[in-house]
Design an enzyme around this catalytic site. Sequence first.
Site, mmCIF file in Angstrom:
data_model
loop_
_atom_site.group_PDB
_atom_site.id
_atom_site.type_symbol
_atom_site.label_atom_id
_atom_site.label_comp_id
_atom_site.label_asym_id
_atom_site.label_seq_id
_atom_site.Cartn_x
_atom_site.Cartn_y
_atom_site.Cartn_z
ATOM 1 N N ARG A 33 0.792 -1.226 0.000
ATOM 2 C CA ARG A 33 0.000 0.000 0.000
ATOM 3 C C ARG A 33 0.825 1.277 0.000
ATOM 4 O O ARG A 33 0.643 2.148 -0.852
ATOM 5 C CB ARG A 33 -0.939 0.011 1.221
ATOM 6 C CG ARG A 33 -1.949 1.127 1.203
ATOM 7 C CD ARG A 33 -2.778 1.146 2.493
ATOM 8 N NE ARG A 33 -3.369 -0.157 2.795
ATOM 9 C CZ ARG A 33 -4.041 -0.413 3.912
ATOM 10 N NH1 ARG A 33 -4.175 0.537 4.829
ATOM 11 N NH2 ARG A 33 -4.551 -1.604 4.122
ATOM 12 N N HIS A 79 -7.956 -4.506 -7.732
ATOM 13 C CA HIS A 79 -7.795 -3.761 -6.470
ATOM 14 C C HIS A 79 -9.117 -3.704 -5.702
ATOM 15 O O HIS A 79 -9.854 -2.714 -5.776
ATOM 16 C CB HIS A 79 -7.308 -2.341 -6.797
ATOM 17 C CG HIS A 79 -6.701 -1.618 -5.634
ATOM 18 N ND1 HIS A 79 -5.456 -1.916 -5.118
ATOM 19 C CD2 HIS A 79 -7.164 -0.596 -4.870
ATOM 20 C CE1 HIS A 79 -5.180 -1.112 -4.120
ATOM 21 N NE2 HIS A 79 -6.205 -0.303 -3.947
ATOM 22 N N TYR A 123 -17.837 12.548 -13.870
ATOM 23 C CA TYR A 123 -17.695 13.726 -14.731
ATOM 24 C C TYR A 123 -16.348 13.777 -15.451
ATOM 25 O O TYR A 123 -16.249 14.303 -16.555
ATOM 26 C CB TYR A 123 -17.857 15.011 -13.915
ATOM 27 C CG TYR A 123 -19.207 15.146 -13.246
ATOM 28 C CD1 TYR A 123 -20.380 15.189 -14.004
ATOM 29 C CD2 TYR A 123 -19.311 15.228 -11.865
ATOM 30 C CE1 TYR A 123 -21.616 15.303 -13.394
ATOM 31 C CE2 TYR A 123 -20.543 15.357 -11.245
ATOM 32 C CZ TYR A 123 -21.697 15.392 -12.013
ATOM 33 O OH TYR A 123 -22.912 15.515 -11.414
#
Length: 767
Positions: A33, A79, A123
């Site tokens: 991570r 993931h 968007y």
Amino acid sequence: MDGDGGDGSEGLTLAVYAERAYLDYAISVVKGRALPEVADGQKPVQRRILFSMSEMGLRSDAKPVKSARVVGDVLGKFHPHGDQSAYDALVRLAQSFSLRYPLIDGQGNFGSRDGDGAAAMRYTEARLTKIATHLLLSEIDEGTVAFAPNYDGSFQEPKLLPARLPFVLLNGASGIAVGMATEIPSHNLREVAAAAIALMKSPNMSSTDLLAIVPGPDFPGGGQIISSASDIAQIYEGGRGSLKVRARWSVEELARGQWQIVVNELPPATSTQRVLQEIEELTNPKIKLGKKSLTPDQSNTKAAILNVLDCVRDESSKDAAVRLVFEPKSKNVEVNDFVNLLLAHTSLESNAPINLVMIGNDGRPRQKNLKDIISEWIAFRVATVTRRTEHRLGKVNARIHILEGRQIILLNIDKVIKIIRNSDEPKADLITAFKLSDRQAEDILEIRLRQLARLEAIKIEQELKELQTEKADLDGLLQSDSTLRKRIIKEIEADAKEFGDERRTLIQEDKRAIAEAKVIDEPVTVIVSQKGWVRVRQGHEHDAQQFSFKSGDALYATYECRTVDVMQGFGSDGRVYTVPVSELPGARGDGAPLTSFINLAAGSQMVAYYAGQLDDLVLISTRAGNGFLANVSDMLTRNKAGKSFIGVDSKFSPGDAPLGASKVRPGMKQVACLSESARLLVFPLDELKRLPTGGKGVILMGLDDKERLASAVAVGPDGATYSGAGRAGKPTELSLDSKTLKSFAGNRARKGHYLEPRLRDGKLSPN
């Protein structure tokens, strides 16, 4: 529970289980991570995003798609975590103010350096940049890196990306793991490429040699690094440190001689919004918790800024990413003083931390220096190109094998057609008749008739010739390490030429900006009360009897010095606090407590004071009988929380604390020590050491159980004065001349002899 649980199963103690679980978690965070790989410079989520976009065909020349599609593909295949965390990682890869070389070309609102968030993923649109397509993913299908199953085994994902340049340095990284963190700055592509080439040619190069090529970070937002070359070298040699970075500015001339300062480059982690907020807090400060009014420092800073600054505004736009304008109150304000004030009080000048922690080629997280990083990437690149070459060689050999089979057939086309027409098992018969391999026979049976034309034979010969040449080249690369490295160097040079750009961050050493008000140098007397109230009176040689104090308070000491000198207070915990004499209140009234100018440590109290010049040599002593010499400048600190300087003995049963500082004047060659029980010891001053960094020092005087040192001063030919309370508490002073002091002479750390008469609360002061 230990042992067998009764059902044949083995149990674990809670401690062992917790240790294993936490260790698994820590390793998962570190390797899965938070930390980047030295090989490709990517964290797992970044690698998965880039690979997924590559698999979706979102190369630099493709039409961008909605970010939500990318995030969904990443989450579903590679993931399995929160969609927002994956989108945040994608957004950062597209931000030109976060990454020196963005890896994603974002369409839409992807946030700003002022902290504005990106638009929702439904968007925005995204595709890979050219640099990501070519330098990170162009060789992904050429056998260059190992693949592993995804979280559910349904897909394969790369363990690393075949980076053609060391991206861990190009774009840097920031992350917090368990027990470690990383903060890698970005660097210039041309410089890093040149350093990699130089190290490949000369593996024995030192980090110092590499720093001649890579002089320091190259931040996305530019700015100026003002740290010295030696400081930068020390950071890159050790892998950790902090650089001082300053904004870059210019002066714009206006009408009628007016001017304004325009800041167009900011240090990393600084935004225009943050600077505006800091200016607002400085010019409209809030009263601190526990205080009834603004502190003197807040009032002084507010006045200093409002005296010169008329207004500040943010004119940043699409055309100018950063444009912060500062207008002075008058055209007569000195430009350098104006800028210096802004730099000193805002994040226009700040520290950029560096912590070069990453996962190495051995899979272990470690702090590395510059040479280690580039060396490990070179090793990875050599292995990558070797695998790429082997993979290509395998394909070339396979194609040559097929073409050689076709050549044989074209020479015997009629016989081949006859065998295929008449045979029940043509494949086996072809293999027997022409000594073909199974793969060649299969290819012949699948070949189209048009490929048996005469023209096709010429094409096969040409292709075979080209493949034989390529095969020889590939064999040469695999057989010669030097040839392979030359090929890699050639590729790095080509990539640097295509994608390299000019350095944005200027590296030019300069002094750190310090806001210093201009002080008129004049004589003053600092008056200190026993309760720590301080004030300043102009001039010297004042009568101490004239000074008045609050009820229950009395005179501690007076110090004849100058306005450019410093006042120092000693905390019971050994911390020393510094306040400029020029900032102390005037003699009207009772002054102000010294603690109002500093942040006294919790549980500590002021026990001693001193005022004088920075180059004053002083004798520092403690209740436990220890001491050393130091200059006032050694104890100097601009930190309101003080500086830990005097070692206090926590095991000393009566309680240890500093006795303060006694000035050592020219001609003073002895030290006089007085214990609480009125024993006096005199020894040579040269038996003491000067400790510029502080400490406990050496034993000045031997003490009995539960006895403490009362005074320690340097004395000269004029002797000293012994003062205290005599009979009936009457204040008494005795003059000790050099002859008297000689009778108490001895070696340092001895107990000395009793003084007569013995005064209560006795103290020594030099004449």
